[in-house]
Write an enzyme that holds these catalytic residues in place. Structure first.
Site, PDB file in Angstrom:
ATOM      1  N   LYS A 112       0.730  -1.157   0.020  1.00  0.00           N
ATOM      2  CA  LYS A 112      -0.345  -0.303   0.024  1.00  0.00           C
ATOM      3  C   LYS A 112       0.935   1.286  -0.208  1.00  0.00           C
ATOM      4  O   LYS A 112       0.895   2.638  -0.214  1.00  0.00           O
ATOM      5  CB  LYS A 112      -1.134  -0.164   0.889  1.00  0.00           C
ATOM      6  CG  LYS A 112      -2.272  -0.725   0.483  1.00  0.00           C
ATOM      7  CD  LYS A 112      -3.052  -1.100   1.851  1.00  0.00           C
ATOM      8  CE  LYS A 112      -4.149  -2.224   1.715  1.00  0.00           C
ATOM      9  NZ  LYS A 112      -5.105  -2.384   2.823  1.00  0.00           N
ATOM     10  N   LYS A 191      -4.030  -9.440 -11.408  1.00  0.00           N
ATOM     11  CA  LYS A 191      -4.765 -10.166  -9.939  1.00  0.00           C
ATOM     12  C   LYS A 191      -6.028  -8.569 -10.182  1.00  0.00           C
ATOM     13  O   LYS A 191      -5.649  -7.744 -10.158  1.00  0.00           O
ATOM     14  CB  LYS A 191      -4.477  -9.727  -8.315  1.00  0.00           C
ATOM     15  CG  LYS A 191      -5.693  -9.975  -7.171  1.00  0.00           C
ATOM     16  CD  LYS A 191      -4.750  -9.051  -5.809  1.00  0.00           C
ATOM     17  CE  LYS A 191      -5.674  -9.323  -4.732  1.00  0.00           C
ATOM     18  NZ  LYS A 191      -6.630  -8.220  -4.167  1.00  0.00           N
ATOM     19  N   LYS A 194      -9.330  -2.911  -7.156  1.00  0.00           N
ATOM     20  CA  LYS A 194      -9.947  -2.160  -7.361  1.00  0.00           C
ATOM     21  C   LYS A 194      -9.065  -1.102  -7.747  1.00  0.00           C
ATOM     22  O   LYS A 194      -9.130  -0.156  -8.505  1.00  0.00           O
ATOM     23  CB  LYS A 194     -10.867  -1.032  -6.569  1.00  0.00           C
ATOM     24  CG  LYS A 194     -10.903  -1.024  -4.692  1.00  0.00           C
ATOM     25  CD  LYS A 194     -12.070  -1.057  -4.179  1.00  0.00           C
ATOM     26  CE  LYS A 194     -11.845  -0.883  -2.255  1.00  0.00           C
ATOM     27  NZ  LYS A 194     -11.668  -2.754  -2.472  1.00  0.00           N
TER      28      LYS A 194
HETATM   29  P1  ADP Z   1      -9.242  -4.897  -3.215  1.00  0.00           P
HETATM   30  O1  ADP Z   1      -8.190  -5.377  -4.172  1.00  0.00           O
HETATM   31  O2  ADP Z   1     -10.086  -4.418  -4.586  1.00  0.00           O
HETATM   32  O3  ADP Z   1      -9.041  -3.442  -3.101  1.00  0.00           O
HETATM   33  P2  ADP Z   1     -10.371  -5.879  -1.015  1.00  0.00           P
HETATM   34  O4  ADP Z   1      -9.149  -5.505  -0.838  1.00  0.00           O
HETATM   35  O5  ADP Z   1     -11.127  -4.971  -0.675  1.00  0.00           O
HETATM   36  O6  ADP Z   1     -10.195  -5.375  -2.902  1.00  0.00           O
HETATM   37  O7  ADP Z   1     -10.527  -7.325  -0.929  1.00  0.00           O
HETATM   38  C1  ADP Z   1     -11.942  -7.292   0.398  1.00  0.00           C
HETATM   39  C2  ADP Z   1     -11.801  -9.154  -0.168  1.00  0.00           C
HETATM   40  O8  ADP Z   1     -11.825  -9.710  -1.117  1.00  0.00           O
HETATM   41  C3  ADP Z   1     -11.117  -9.798   0.748  1.00  0.00           C
HETATM   42  O9  ADP Z   1     -11.222 -11.164   1.356  1.00  0.00           O
HETATM   43  C4  ADP Z   1      -9.761 -10.408  -0.563  1.00  0.00           C
HETATM   44  O10 ADP Z   1      -8.950 -11.044  -0.129  1.00  0.00           O
HETATM   45  C5  ADP Z   1     -10.627 -10.366  -1.398  1.00  0.00           C
HETATM   46  N1  ADP Z   1     -10.374  -9.798  -2.900  1.00  0.00           N
HETATM   47  C6  ADP Z   1     -10.671  -9.000  -3.500  1.00  0.00           C
HETATM   48  N2  ADP Z   1      -9.898  -9.135  -4.872  1.00  0.00           N
HETATM   49  C7  ADP Z   1      -9.002 -10.403  -5.121  1.00  0.00           C
HETATM   50  C8  ADP Z   1      -8.940 -11.429  -6.327  1.00  0.00           C
HETATM   51  N3  ADP Z   1      -8.990 -10.471  -6.810  1.00  0.00           N
HETATM   52  N4  ADP Z   1      -9.516 -12.730  -6.498  1.00  0.00           N
HETATM   53  C9  ADP Z   1      -9.783 -13.234  -5.126  1.00  0.00           C
HETATM   54  N5  ADP Z   1     -10.209 -12.564  -3.815  1.00  0.00           N
HETATM   55  C10 ADP Z   1      -9.945 -11.533  -3.845  1.00  0.00           C
END
Ligand code: ADP
Ligand code: TRP
Length: 321
Positions: A112, A191, A194
């Protein structure tokens, strides 16, 4: 068994969130002996959002979307993290037994900061608050995507350290990570996240979702030529939503040649649009009842507070407060 998970209200939910966390979390509610506690991690979101209106609006939207995806409110509690402020007290107590070196190993902090987020003390101690979120409900199982695995390991380390120092007191949770969907690829093949701007959003308007799907990056294999399904983001995403037969059918078409990627993208879009149709309908129903979300969150907060108060009583007694 008590199931617990949280999601940050930092943006619009995408199919990576859905497959990695929400779908398994909702499925775990089907077992009658499970009680599911799911919360909107608004304290956590303060590490990235500094606009109160944005935080309020996002929190509501995550509650709405989670409910629309099929969360069963009678099988647990949906609540805001900040409606259980005791969790910050537990985070403080845990921080006094957490080696600084443990936090320094956290890859999510480094990622981050590398992406330009301010390196605040809050961002650094994020895993301690997350541990408190889990431990304050005596949680057994935590459904999350693979990127959260290290945080779960740290949570267990903190609980163990607490128990060693003060005698038994905190329950060690297990992570629940679906291997098939541990890392859902985004439209650029990385991956889906957002923060990478490569998402397909579950409740996007039809035009927008079509645009996101049609933007999936592909190689330059000619229409006539056979294509490799295993290395294709289109195929990977399709197989996560389609039936076995439909997936096999697409695999054959890839291998046979004669169909272009554009055609496969259209099939993927149609599948996604159909898959989320009942959820869009449910979402519209919830939106038509303005008090529904508040009532759900209020009820969730009451139940969560009951458990949190019990555990905090135990913790305070154990440490001598
Ligand atoms: P982002 O990466 O979009 O910011 P978050 O970190 O807020 O998403 O993740 C929220 C939940 O969704 C977590 O449990 C995370 O492990 C899951 N998650 C996010 N992106 C993925 C992905 N590409 N594949 C599988 N799980 C995901
Ligand atoms: N850190 C998680 C994420 O970024 C959100 C979260 C906060 C969480 N507290 C939690 C997830 C407790 C599971 C359990 O996605």
């Amino acid at each position: 068994m008590r199931i617990l998970s949280g999601i940050q209200p930092t943006g619009i939910l995408h199919i990576g969130n859905y497959l990695g966390m929400m779908r398994p979390a909702i499925a775990l509610q089907d077992l009658e002996t499970n009680e599911a506690f799911y919360f909107i991690a608004d304290y956590h979101a303060l590490t990235t959002i500094d606009n109160p209106e944005t935080l309020r609006a996002n929190s509501r939207r995550v509650a709405l979307d989670f409910l629309a995806c099929g969360l069963k409110v009678d099988r647990g509690a949906l609540f805001r993290q900040s409606d259980v402020p005791q969790v910050t007290e537990l985070a403080w107590i845990l921080s006094t037994v957490t080696p600084k070196a443990l936090l320094e190993r956290a890859t999510s902090y480094k990622d981050k900061v590398a992406r330009g987020l301010p390196a605040s003390a809050g961002l650094f101690t994020y895993p301690v608050l997350m541990a408190a979120d889990i431990l304050i409900y005596d949680s057994d199982l935590v459904p999350v995507g693979k990127d959260q695995k290290q945080h779960l390991e740290m949570t267990r380390d903190m609980a163990q350290k607490f128990n060693e120092t003060f005698g038994e007191g905190l329950k060690l949770p297990e992570p629940y990570i679906q291997t098939a969907t541990e890392t859902v690829p985004g439209i650029d093949g990385q991956k889906m996240s957002k923060s990478y701007g490569n998402t397909i959003d579950i409740f996007a308007e039809e035009k927008e979702m079509r645009k996101q799907v049609m933007s999936i990056v592909t190689d330059s294999t000619l229409v006539e030529a056979p294509k490799d399904p295993a290395s294709s983001t289109i195929f990977q995403l399709y197989s996560l939503f389609a039936s076995k037969e439909e997936t096999e059918h697409m695999r054959e078409k890839f291998q046979r040649g004669g169909s272009g990627y554009g055609e496969f993208k259209k099939e993927l879009f149609a599948k996604l649009w159909e898959y989320f149709e009942p959820m869009r309908k449910r979402r519209a129903e919830i939106l038509a009842d303005p008090d529904y979300i508040d009532a759900v969150l209020e009820r969730g907060a009451r139940r969560a507070n009951e458990i949190a108060d019990t555990v905090m009583k135990r913790v305070r007694a154990a440490v001598g407060l």
